[in-house]
Motif scaffolding. Structure first.
Motif, PDB file in Angstrom:
ATOM      1  N   GLY A 178       4.130   0.755   8.511  1.00 53.06           N
ATOM      2  CA  GLY A 178       2.701   0.991   8.590  1.00 53.06           C
ATOM      3  C   GLY A 178       2.293   2.318   7.992  1.00 53.06           C
ATOM      4  O   GLY A 178       2.978   2.879   7.148  1.00 53.06           O
ATOM      5  N   SER A 179       1.198   2.832   8.492  1.00 58.26           N
ATOM      6  CA  SER A 179       0.601   4.042   7.933  1.00 58.26           C
ATOM      7  C   SER A 179       1.252   5.304   8.476  1.00 58.26           C
ATOM      8  O   SER A 179       1.917   5.294   9.515  1.00 58.26           O
ATOM      9  N   LEU A 180       1.030   6.398   7.775  1.00 57.75           N
ATOM     10  CA  LEU A 180       1.509   7.702   8.230  1.00 57.75           C
ATOM     11  C   LEU A 180       0.944   8.043   9.602  1.00 57.75           C
ATOM     12  O   LEU A 180       1.631   8.608  10.445  1.00 57.75           O
ATOM     13  N   LYS A 181      -0.304   7.687   9.811  1.00 59.07           N
ATOM     14  CA  LYS A 181      -0.999   8.006  11.069  1.00 59.07           C
ATOM     15  C   LYS A 181      -0.229   7.468  12.282  1.00 59.07           C
ATOM     16  O   LYS A 181      -0.034   8.174  13.263  1.00 59.07           O
ATOM     17  N   PHE A 182       0.215   6.232  12.197  1.00 59.84           N
ATOM     18  CA  PHE A 182       0.890   5.612  13.334  1.00 59.84           C
ATOM     19  C   PHE A 182       2.398   5.853  13.347  1.00 59.84           C
ATOM     20  O   PHE A 182       3.045   5.706  14.378  1.00 59.84           O
ATOM     21  N   ALA A 183       2.959   6.245  12.219  1.00 63.50           N
ATOM     22  CA  ALA A 183       4.407   6.476  12.140  1.00 63.50           C
ATOM     23  C   ALA A 183       4.842   7.634  13.030  1.00 63.50           C
ATOM     24  O   ALA A 183       5.867   7.559  13.700  1.00 63.50           O
ATOM     25  N   LYS A 184       4.078   8.696  13.048  1.00 66.24           N
ATOM     26  CA  LYS A 184       4.436   9.859  13.868  1.00 66.24           C
ATOM     27  C   LYS A 184       4.484   9.473  15.346  1.00 66.24           C
ATOM     28  O   LYS A 184       5.407   9.829  16.058  1.00 66.24           O
ATOM     29  N   LEU A 242       0.845  -1.190   0.000  1.00 66.56           N
ATOM     30  CA  LEU A 242       0.000   0.000   0.000  1.00 66.56           C
ATOM     31  C   LEU A 242       0.878   1.237   0.000  1.00 66.56           C
ATOM     32  O   LEU A 242       1.962   1.235   0.586  1.00 66.56           O
ATOM     33  N   TYR A 243       0.405   2.270  -0.634  1.00 67.65           N
ATOM     34  CA  TYR A 243       1.156   3.519  -0.678  1.00 67.65           C
ATOM     35  C   TYR A 243       0.289   4.638  -0.128  1.00 67.65           C
ATOM     36  O   TYR A 243      -0.876   4.714  -0.480  1.00 67.65           O
ATOM     37  N   PRO A 244       0.775   5.478   0.734  1.00 62.83           N
ATOM     38  CA  PRO A 244       2.136   5.456   1.250  1.00 62.83           C
ATOM     39  C   PRO A 244       2.287   4.465   2.405  1.00 62.83           C
ATOM     40  O   PRO A 244       1.362   4.278   3.192  1.00 62.83           O
ATOM     41  N   THR A 245       3.433   3.857   2.481  1.00 67.55           N
ATOM     42  CA  THR A 245       3.820   3.024   3.616  1.00 67.55           C
ATOM     43  C   THR A 245       5.053   3.658   4.235  1.00 67.55           C
ATOM     44  O   THR A 245       5.978   4.039   3.530  1.00 67.55           O
ATOM     45  N   VAL A 246       5.052   3.772   5.543  1.00 64.85           N
ATOM     46  CA  VAL A 246       6.197   4.331   6.259  1.00 64.85           C
ATOM     47  C   VAL A 246       7.001   3.179   6.843  1.00 64.85           C
ATOM     48  O   VAL A 246       6.448   2.291   7.486  1.00 64.85           O
ATOM     49  N   ILE A 247       8.309   3.209   6.582  1.00 64.48           N
ATOM     50  CA  ILE A 247       9.211   2.212   7.154  1.00 64.48           C
ATOM     51  C   ILE A 247      10.230   2.970   7.986  1.00 64.48           C
ATOM     52  O   ILE A 247      10.886   3.886   7.490  1.00 64.48           O
ATOM     53  N   ILE A 248      10.350   2.599   9.253  1.00 66.11           N
ATOM     54  CA  ILE A 248      11.311   3.237  10.155  1.00 66.11           C
ATOM     55  C   ILE A 248      12.395   2.218  10.472  1.00 66.11           C
ATOM     56  O   ILE A 248      12.096   1.088  10.874  1.00 66.11           O
TER      57      ILE A 248
END
Length: 90
Positions: A74-80, A57-63
């Motif tokens: 995961g999602s932008l929502k939970f990345a922050k 899925l896009y966007p996907t955030v990888i830390i």
């Protein structure tokens, strides 16, 4: 907050798709439209790294941590939230 943490590097990796005539400039325009100022890199959708990271899925955030291990995907929502938790634990 992670935005003030000099040890945190934030960048966008745009997945290009030749069938849609997408280029790195497409990704840069998207980031600029969101009023973000971080660097944009690109990778072709055919690149095996896409399959290895299991991005579907896009966007996907990888830390990644300092050793380049994935500590969040995961999602932008939970990345922050995750970034704030990681940077306040130092």
């Amino acid at each position: 907050m992670f935005q003030q943490d000099s040890t945190v590097f934030v960048a966008s990796i745009f997945v290009t798709n030749k069938k849609r005539n997408e280029t790195i400039d497409t990704g840069k325009r998207i980031v600029e439209k969101k009023e973000c100022s971080f660097p944009v890199f690109s990778i072709a959708i055919e690149n095996p790294l896409i399959a290895r990271t299991q991005v579907i899925l896009y966007p996907t955030v990888i830390i990644l941590d300092k050793s380049y291990n994935v500590v969040f995907k995961g999602s932008l929502k939970f990345a922050k939230r995750k970034l704030n938790l990681l940077t306040t634990r130092k």
